[in-house]
Each structure stands twice: as C-alpha cells, then as structure tokens.
Design an enzyme around this catalytic site. Structure first.
Site, PDB file in Angstrom:
ATOM      1  N   ASP A 276      -3.954   8.507   5.159  1.00  0.00           N
ATOM      2  CA  ASP A 276      -4.891   7.234   5.314  1.00  0.00           C
ATOM      3  C   ASP A 276      -5.583   7.464   4.222  1.00  0.00           C
ATOM      4  O   ASP A 276      -6.304   8.030   3.477  1.00  0.00           O
ATOM      5  CB  ASP A 276      -5.979   8.116   6.677  1.00  0.00           C
ATOM      6  CG  ASP A 276      -6.781   6.388   6.688  1.00  0.00           C
ATOM      7  OD1 ASP A 276      -6.145   5.813   7.815  1.00  0.00           O
ATOM      8  OD2 ASP A 276      -7.888   6.181   6.143  1.00  0.00           O
TER       9      ASP A 276
ATOM     10  N   ASN B  77     -11.050  -3.147  -0.681  1.00  0.00           N
ATOM     11  CA  ASN B  77     -10.950  -4.888  -0.425  1.00  0.00           C
ATOM     12  C   ASN B  77     -11.970  -5.645  -0.997  1.00  0.00           C
ATOM     13  O   ASN B  77     -12.062  -6.583  -1.712  1.00  0.00           O
ATOM     14  CB  ASN B  77     -10.397  -5.044   1.134  1.00  0.00           C
ATOM     15  CG  ASN B  77      -9.130  -4.597   0.365  1.00  0.00           C
ATOM     16  OD1 ASN B  77      -7.786  -4.177  -0.224  1.00  0.00           O
ATOM     17  ND2 ASN B  77      -8.592  -4.000   1.888  1.00  0.00           N
TER      18      ASN B  77
ATOM     19  N   HIS C 219      -8.279  -7.764  -3.083  1.00  0.00           N
ATOM     20  CA  HIS C 219      -7.533  -7.723  -2.325  1.00  0.00           C
ATOM     21  C   HIS C 219      -6.448  -6.943  -3.163  1.00  0.00           C
ATOM     22  O   HIS C 219      -5.390  -6.887  -2.718  1.00  0.00           O
ATOM     23  CB  HIS C 219      -6.457  -8.485  -1.434  1.00  0.00           C
ATOM     24  CG  HIS C 219      -7.901  -8.849  -0.214  1.00  0.00           C
ATOM     25  ND1 HIS C 219      -7.740  -8.326   0.919  1.00  0.00           N
ATOM     26  CD2 HIS C 219      -9.111  -9.282   0.219  1.00  0.00           C
ATOM     27  CE1 HIS C 219      -8.640  -8.143   2.055  1.00  0.00           C
ATOM     28  NE2 HIS C 219      -9.200  -9.246   1.514  1.00  0.00           N
TER      29      HIS C 219
ATOM     30  N   ASP D 183      -4.024  -4.381  -3.350  1.00  0.00           N
ATOM     31  CA  ASP D 183      -2.261  -3.957  -3.219  1.00  0.00           C
ATOM     32  C   ASP D 183      -2.363  -2.899  -4.171  1.00  0.00           C
ATOM     33  O   ASP D 183      -1.171  -1.856  -3.848  1.00  0.00           O
ATOM     34  CB  ASP D 183      -1.967  -5.812  -3.669  1.00  0.00           C
ATOM     35  CG  ASP D 183      -1.788  -6.342  -2.344  1.00  0.00           C
ATOM     36  OD1 ASP D 183      -2.487  -6.027  -0.960  1.00  0.00           O
ATOM     37  OD2 ASP D 183      -1.646  -7.236  -2.279  1.00  0.00           O
TER      38      ASP D 183
ATOM     39  N   GLU E  57      -2.996   1.078   5.301  1.00  0.00           N
ATOM     40  CA  GLU E  57      -3.300   2.051   4.507  1.00  0.00           C
ATOM     41  C   GLU E  57      -3.032   3.597   4.618  1.00  0.00           C
ATOM     42  O   GLU E  57      -3.201   4.325   4.511  1.00  0.00           O
ATOM     43  CB  GLU E  57      -4.840   2.291   4.242  1.00  0.00           C
ATOM     44  CG  GLU E  57      -5.832   3.056   5.345  1.00  0.00           C
ATOM     45  CD  GLU E  57      -6.699   1.541   5.737  1.00  0.00           C
ATOM     46  OE1 GLU E  57      -7.579   1.488   7.131  1.00  0.00           O
ATOM     47  OE2 GLU E  57      -6.056   0.431   6.212  1.00  0.00           O
TER      48      GLU E  57
END
Length: 314
Positions: free
Chosen positions: A181, A189, A194, A198, A224
């Site tokens: 994680d 973000n 964002h 990515d 994630e």
C-alpha cells in the site's frame, strides 16, 4: 443424349474447375502419402511457408513444422489415420497448430485434414490457413481484458486466476502472498495533482515488475494497493524480495514541474504458508492483516505473518 452420357461430358469440365480452385485459392492445399512425404502442393502453400515453386514436393512434411512439435504432430496424424472419421479440424479452442516458414519464423495455422487416395494409394490432404493475425488479435484482446491499463500489471481477476494456476502446478511448495500500500497516497493527489498520483502508481509498478522473478505473479489489487504471489520460496527468501521492493521504491526520486523533488514510501504485509497451499482468500486476508499492522506501526515497513497449519486446516 442419355443421362449417363451427359454426366460423362461434365467430368473434364469439373476437373478443370477443381484444378482452378486448387491453384488459385488463398488457402494452402497439401497432400502427403502414407510415409508423410509431400506429393501435392499448391502455390498458396508455398506462399504461406515461404518456399519457391516446386521446392516442397517430395520433402517430408516435418519441414513445415518446428522441431519441438514433430512428435506431437505425428501422434495427431496417426490418431486420425487410425480413426473412422474422413475429415477433422486439427488444433483446439485454446491452441492452434504452429507451422514453420522456410526462414525459421513461426506462424499459427488452422488446418483441416481429410483422407483420400490418388492413383490407388492412400493420401491425406490438408487445407491450411494462416491465422497468425487472428491469433495476435485474440491475444491482444485477452491481454487488455487481464491487464490494469495504468500499471500494466494483472488486474484483480486475472491475478487470482494466475495465482490459482501457479498453485495447481506447485501443490506441495512453500508460498507467500504480499500486499503493498503506497503510504500517504491521497496526499500525493492533493499536493501534486492526479497526474502525479498516476506517475507514482506507474513508477511503483515498474519497481515491482523489475524486482521479482519470472515465476512470481504481480498485480494491482485496486487504487494504491498491489499484490504479489511468491511461489516456491522459504520465508526468509520471500521477505528479502519484499524488502528489496520496499527499499527500491523509497529511493525513487520524483521531480514534477513547480515542485521540489519528492520521495515516497510503501508499506507491505506478507503472509507465508508452509507446504500445502492455503486458500487464496485466507492468504489475502492474512497479508491484509499484516499490512494493517505495518500501517499502524508507522508505515514504510514490512510485517510478515506465518500461517499455521492448524489455521489452514480449520
């Protein structure tokens, strides 16, 4: 003119029609005798396999097949010869016949074979179609259906299927399941946008992919979170791989316009099972519990759990 005479008058014309079909059809047509020697070959066959006109005649059929499939193909042909059917499509829904061009490149083929005779001698005739483009298209569709578009890793459904397939081939081996994680991903973000989020997912996927063995199975579990199945490794070996992934990702530098360079961390939970594989869901649940402990313990760390045989049997 009698009916018998009118039919007889059509025979030469029909032979010309058949000859025209054989020589002008786009499908390959090839005939072999009972020794597997090529006695009939149309221009389409020569084009499909990259041979010059007339070169294939009197050669063994094996020149059109990769060496590794010679035995398999001979068994298929022998089974057909010993059977009662007059025609048969070779191959399966999940596999095609593989051919070999003169230059050594391989092609996928659809082949229908039939039993006949020529000049009183038995002959097998095959109608051949190059389906390589179709196979590539089907493989592309399958890959798209199984792959997470952002990370390039297996998606959740495909990961599970791939793990179960790996397990069926290694029933009595050690196995481990890890869940990763990305720490503080929401803040990535929020702070950087964002696109940056990515980028973090893509970069972690690259670290994961390049840090594991060919036999390991990696996937994106969602958001994630990422998953990794490690077959045939003892606990200390599995821990070493997961720790390497964690350390390698921590050292990745992220540089986005308008922001200072940044580094991020990842937490991991690892469940290790003794020989006699645990249920897939049990391993995922145990790895997830270990991940929760890693998060609660300060993040940027690995927590491992050894699944006990008593628990597996319950």
């Amino acid at each position: 003119m009698t009916k018998r005479a009118s039919i007889a008058s059509l025979i030469p014309a029909s032979q010309d029609i058949y000859r025209k079909i054989v020589f002008e059809i786009a499908d390959g047509i090839i005939g072999i005798d009972d020794h597997g020697i090529i006695r009939l070959c149309n221009p389409a066959t020569e084009s499909i396999f990259g041979w010059q006109s007339g070169e294939l005649l009197d050669k063994p059929l094996e020149v059109l097949l990769p060496e590794r499939v010679h035995g398999f193909h001979q068994r298929l042909v022998a089974g057909f010869q010993a059977g009662n059917t007059e025609a048969r499509y070779m191959g399966q829904r999940s596999a095609t016949i593989v051919g070999c061009r003169k230059d050594g490149t391989e092609i996928n083929l659809g082949i229908t074979i039939l039993r006949t005779s020529a000049a009183g001698a038995p002959m097998m005739v095959a109608v051949i179609r190059d389906i390589s483009d179709h196979v590539r298209y089907q493989n592309d569709l399958k890959r798209l259906a199984e792959t997470d578009s952002l990370s390039g890793l297996l998606n959740r459904r495909a990961f599970r299927a791939s793990v179960l397939q790996s397990v069926s081939a290694n029933v009595a081996k050690f196995s481990s399941m890890a869940i990763f994680d990305l720490d503080g991903f929401k803040s990535v973000n929020d702070r950087f946008g964002h696109d940056a989020g990515d980028d973090v997912i893509v970069r972690f996927s690259e670290v994961l992919r390049t840090s594991i063995r060919a036999t390991d199975v990696a996937g994106r579990w969602g958001g994630e979170e990422f998953v990794l199945f490690l077959p045939n490794l003892k606990a200390n070996e599995a821990i070493a791989i997961v720790e390497r992934i964690r350390a390698n990702f921590t050292s990745v530098d992220f540089n986005w316009d308008g922001h200072l360079a940044a580094n991020f961390t990842v937490s991991a939970g690892l469940a290790f099972a003794e020989p006699g594989f645990a249920d897939f869901s049990d391993m995922i649940a145990s790895a997830d519990k270990a991940l929760y402990d890693a998060k609660r313990g300060g993040r940027d760390k690995l927590v491992s759990i050894e699944m006990q045989q008593e628990a597996l049997a319950s």
